[in-house]
Design a protein around this motif. Structure first.
Motif, PDB file in Angstrom:
ATOM      1  N   GLY A   1      42.234 -23.124  76.754  1.00  0.00           N
ATOM      2  CA  GLY A   1      43.406 -23.382  77.636  1.00  0.00           C
ATOM      3  C   GLY A   1      43.464 -24.376  78.541  1.00  0.00           C
ATOM      4  O   GLY A   1      42.666 -24.467  79.401  1.00  0.00           O
ATOM      5  N   GLY A   2      44.415 -25.439  78.575  1.00  0.00           N
ATOM      6  CA  GLY A   2      44.680 -26.314  79.513  1.00  0.00           C
ATOM      7  C   GLY A   2      43.780 -27.505  79.233  1.00  0.00           C
ATOM      8  O   GLY A   2      43.315 -28.437  80.186  1.00  0.00           O
ATOM      9  N   ASN A   3      43.345 -27.512  78.115  1.00  0.00           N
ATOM     10  CA  ASN A   3      42.292 -28.540  77.699  1.00  0.00           C
ATOM     11  C   ASN A   3      43.119 -30.056  78.058  1.00  0.00           C
ATOM     12  O   ASN A   3      43.988 -30.281  77.708  1.00  0.00           O
ATOM     13  N   PRO A   4      42.212 -30.801  78.807  1.00  0.00           N
ATOM     14  CA  PRO A   4      42.884 -32.143  79.404  1.00  0.00           C
ATOM     15  C   PRO A   4      43.361 -32.958  78.218  1.00  0.00           C
ATOM     16  O   PRO A   4      44.321 -33.961  78.367  1.00  0.00           O
ATOM     17  N   VAL A   5      42.710 -32.891  76.930  1.00  0.00           N
ATOM     18  CA  VAL A   5      43.078 -34.032  75.828  1.00  0.00           C
ATOM     19  C   VAL A   5      44.346 -33.394  75.345  1.00  0.00           C
ATOM     20  O   VAL A   5      45.205 -34.283  74.855  1.00  0.00           O
ATOM     21  N   ALA A   6      44.175 -32.085  75.147  1.00  0.00           N
ATOM     22  CA  ALA A   6      45.900 -31.655  74.576  1.00  0.00           C
ATOM     23  C   ALA A   6      46.854 -32.061  75.645  1.00  0.00           C
ATOM     24  O   ALA A   6      47.904 -31.993  75.141  1.00  0.00           O
ATOM     25  N   CYS A   7      46.575 -31.850  76.842  1.00  0.00           N
ATOM     26  CA  CYS A   7      47.616 -31.752  77.960  1.00  0.00           C
ATOM     27  C   CYS A   7      48.099 -33.360  77.773  1.00  0.00           C
ATOM     28  O   CYS A   7      49.290 -33.857  78.079  1.00  0.00           O
ATOM     29  N   ALA A   8      47.006 -34.326  77.680  1.00  0.00           N
ATOM     30  CA  ALA A   8      47.460 -35.697  77.816  1.00  0.00           C
ATOM     31  C   ALA A   8      48.386 -35.997  76.332  1.00  0.00           C
ATOM     32  O   ALA A   8      49.379 -36.791  76.362  1.00  0.00           O
ATOM     33  N   ALA A   9      47.906 -35.215  75.214  1.00  0.00           N
ATOM     34  CA  ALA A   9      49.027 -35.285  73.960  1.00  0.00           C
ATOM     35  C   ALA A   9      50.128 -34.757  74.171  1.00  0.00           C
ATOM     36  O   ALA A   9      51.276 -35.441  73.833  1.00  0.00           O
ATOM     37  N   ALA A  10      50.404 -33.821  75.118  1.00  0.00           N
ATOM     38  CA  ALA A  10      51.666 -33.178  75.192  1.00  0.00           C
ATOM     39  C   ALA A  10      52.482 -33.971  76.268  1.00  0.00           C
ATOM     40  O   ALA A  10      53.864 -34.333  76.051  1.00  0.00           O
ATOM     41  N   LEU A  11      51.899 -34.720  77.295  1.00  0.00           N
ATOM     42  CA  LEU A  11      52.589 -35.710  78.205  1.00  0.00           C
ATOM     43  C   LEU A  11      53.181 -36.856  77.404  1.00  0.00           C
ATOM     44  O   LEU A  11      54.246 -37.146  77.689  1.00  0.00           O
ATOM     45  N   ALA A  12      52.280 -37.389  76.364  1.00  0.00           N
ATOM     46  CA  ALA A  12      52.877 -38.585  75.599  1.00  0.00           C
ATOM     47  C   ALA A  12      53.922 -38.005  74.502  1.00  0.00           C
ATOM     48  O   ALA A  12      54.916 -38.774  74.301  1.00  0.00           O
ATOM     49  N   ASN A  13      53.729 -36.906  74.273  1.00  0.00           N
ATOM     50  CA  ASN A  13      54.790 -36.196  73.095  1.00  0.00           C
ATOM     51  C   ASN A  13      56.111 -36.120  74.158  1.00  0.00           C
ATOM     52  O   ASN A  13      57.292 -36.549  73.590  1.00  0.00           O
ATOM     53  N   LEU A  14      56.043 -35.540  75.153  1.00  0.00           N
ATOM     54  CA  LEU A  14      57.370 -35.452  76.131  1.00  0.00           C
ATOM     55  C   LEU A  14      58.077 -36.715  76.239  1.00  0.00           C
ATOM     56  O   LEU A  14      59.212 -36.881  76.525  1.00  0.00           O
TER      57      LEU A  14
END
Length: 454
Positions: free
Chosen positions: A326-339
């Motif tokens: 939960g909250g993995n920084p790599v996944a969150c980086a992907a989410a920010l780029a996606n948004l």
């Protein structure tokens, strides 16, 4: 850039998959022409197999590839984050995770919302259920443990999630008794529903069924109600405009937490960032996953309103719940780029525009006698239901084997999707008008050939 594979290597990979890969919701070992396909690249709404053939992704992967395939920006964001830190130890948080929580709050119905990150949709729903139950316990009502959901809904594949509505893959018939404390009520259905009909004769009894259930179970025992704004598993029936406001009113009246499952509908699928915006309602908790990264990396979240999250302040009220990724920084980086892509390229707006256009074009399919209902009209989320008799709405029986007949026809027309008594259409939000025309024409051809067989 996809690696070019030799014929020998392709056959070797197919054999390995046939011998050892266990596909989700498909017969194991089926790697022939009509079975599982070996794909290696994609761009926009298209996916390319190892033989160089192009396939149209009619369902955005699994309702998630909202920005489309092949976006290098997401790959770059993931790569750069991995060079910094790929996992934050307990008691720490990375910049991308902190930023994403703020970004989501800025988009959410409640701008003071808090996000509890997990790995996917099932975990998000499980988290929301636990959150709702502990919310009541923290507020001095520990007897509230029951959850009301709608028959035929799908909220995930874990046992608790499967018990919510019992719809979709993993139906409880295969796995024994459902978990206790789950109450099922009427599902909105504008085609066959007892209280909703295509001619507009809705009496909202499907919403008031919630109040009946709460009163029957006892309000002091009910923790939450959960529903998808538009249920995909139940057939993509857009509810009456007053359905969700009525549900919100009933939940408020009895102190029940309203959970909206936006795992499929969130992040632009319905032409709004979140589907609840369509009716101006604010959930107490809503769940997201899939399109938060457009499927580039697994992620999920339960997003709690300030009312809910405030009940967990202080050591004695801590939410005793933990998800490894939960909250993995790599996944969150992907989410920010996606948004960034989604907002920068106006994909939510395109979903609204192309969704309306696709729904209008699909009306031509009524020329086929076996097309009983074309549903949609709210973003890029549509379904074409096939029936034996349009006048009586009689479905095709199981022995008609519609999925087995439609699958090879979809293959013939290079359509990736989910064949069945309904043909679901939820392409990536980057779809163009010409691609909508192509998709509708191919579905038209599939139905024509199916009619000839039947």
């Amino acid at each position: 850039m996809a690696t070019t594979l030799t014929g020998e290597r392709i056959e070797e990979l197919k054999q390995q998959a046939a011998d050892h890969f266990w596909p989700h919701n498909n017969p194991a070992g089926n790697m022939d022409d009509d079975g599982i396909k070996l794909v290696q690249s994609g761009k926009g709404v298209w996916v390319e197999d190892v033989g160089g053939e192009q396939w149209f992704d009619t369902m955005a992967g699994m309702w998630l590839k909202n920005i489309g395939h092949g976006r290098k920006e997401v790959a770059d964001a993931v790569y750069n984050q991995m060079l910094d830190i790929s996992y934050t130890p307990g008691g720490t948080v990375g910049p991308t995770t902190a930023e994403l929580s703020g970004r989501i709050a800025s988009m959410a119905p409640d701008k003071e919302a808090r996000t509890y990150f997990v790995s996917g949709g099932s975990e998000a729903v499980e988290t929301a259920l636990k959150m709702a139950k502990q919310y009541h316990k923290n507020n001095g009502e520990p007897t509230r443990y029951k959850v009301i959901s709608r028959r035929g809904s799908y909220h995930g594949a874990t046992h608790a999630c499967m018990s919510l509505g019992g719809g979709g893959v993993g139906a409880p018939i295969h796995f024994g008794p459902l978990m206790p404390g789950n109450i099922h009520i009427t599902q909105p259905d504008g085609y066959r529903g007892l209280c909703c009909s295509a001619d507009g004769g809705c009496n909202l009894q499907c919403a008031r069924d919630l109040e009946v259930a709460i009163q029957h179970e006892g309000p002091s025992t009910v923790a939450a109600f959960i529903g998808e704004p538009i249920s995909a598993a139940a057939g993509i029936h857009v509810p009456h405009p007053e359905y969700w406001p009525t549900i919100r009113e009933i939940c408020d009246k009895y102190g029940v937490i309203m959970i909206c499952d936006e795992v499929i509908t969130g992040f632009g699928r319905t032409g709004k960032m979140f589907a609840t915006e369509q009716w101006g309602v604010k959930p107490d908790i809503f769940t997201v996953a899939k399109a938060l990264t457009s499927g580039y990396i697994p992620i999920g979240a339960a997003i709690a309103s300030k009312k809910v999250s405030d009940a967990f302040m202080g050591e004695d009220a801590t939410f005793r719940h933990l998800i490894t990724f939960g909250g993995n920084p790599v996944a969150c980086a992907a989410a920010l780029a996606n948004l960034d892509i989604m907002e920068g390229e106006g994909m939510v707006e395109n979903s609204a525009e192309m969704g309306t256009y696709m729904y209008e074009q699909l009306q031509t399919l009524y020329e086929h006698p076996i097309v009983g209902d074309v549903r949609g009209g709210m973003g890029l989320l549509c379904a074409v239901e096939l029936v034996k008799d349009r006048d009586t709405k009689e479905s095709f029986p199981a022995d008609a084997k519609l999925p087995e007949k439609i699958a090879p026809l979809m293959n013939e027309h290079h359509l990736l999707g989910r064949p069945g008594n309904s043909i679901y259409l939820a392409p990536p939000l980057c779809i163009t008008r010409d691609e909508v025309d192509h998709l509708v024409s191919q579905v038209d051809s599939v139905i024509s050939k199916l009619e000839a067989q039947l």
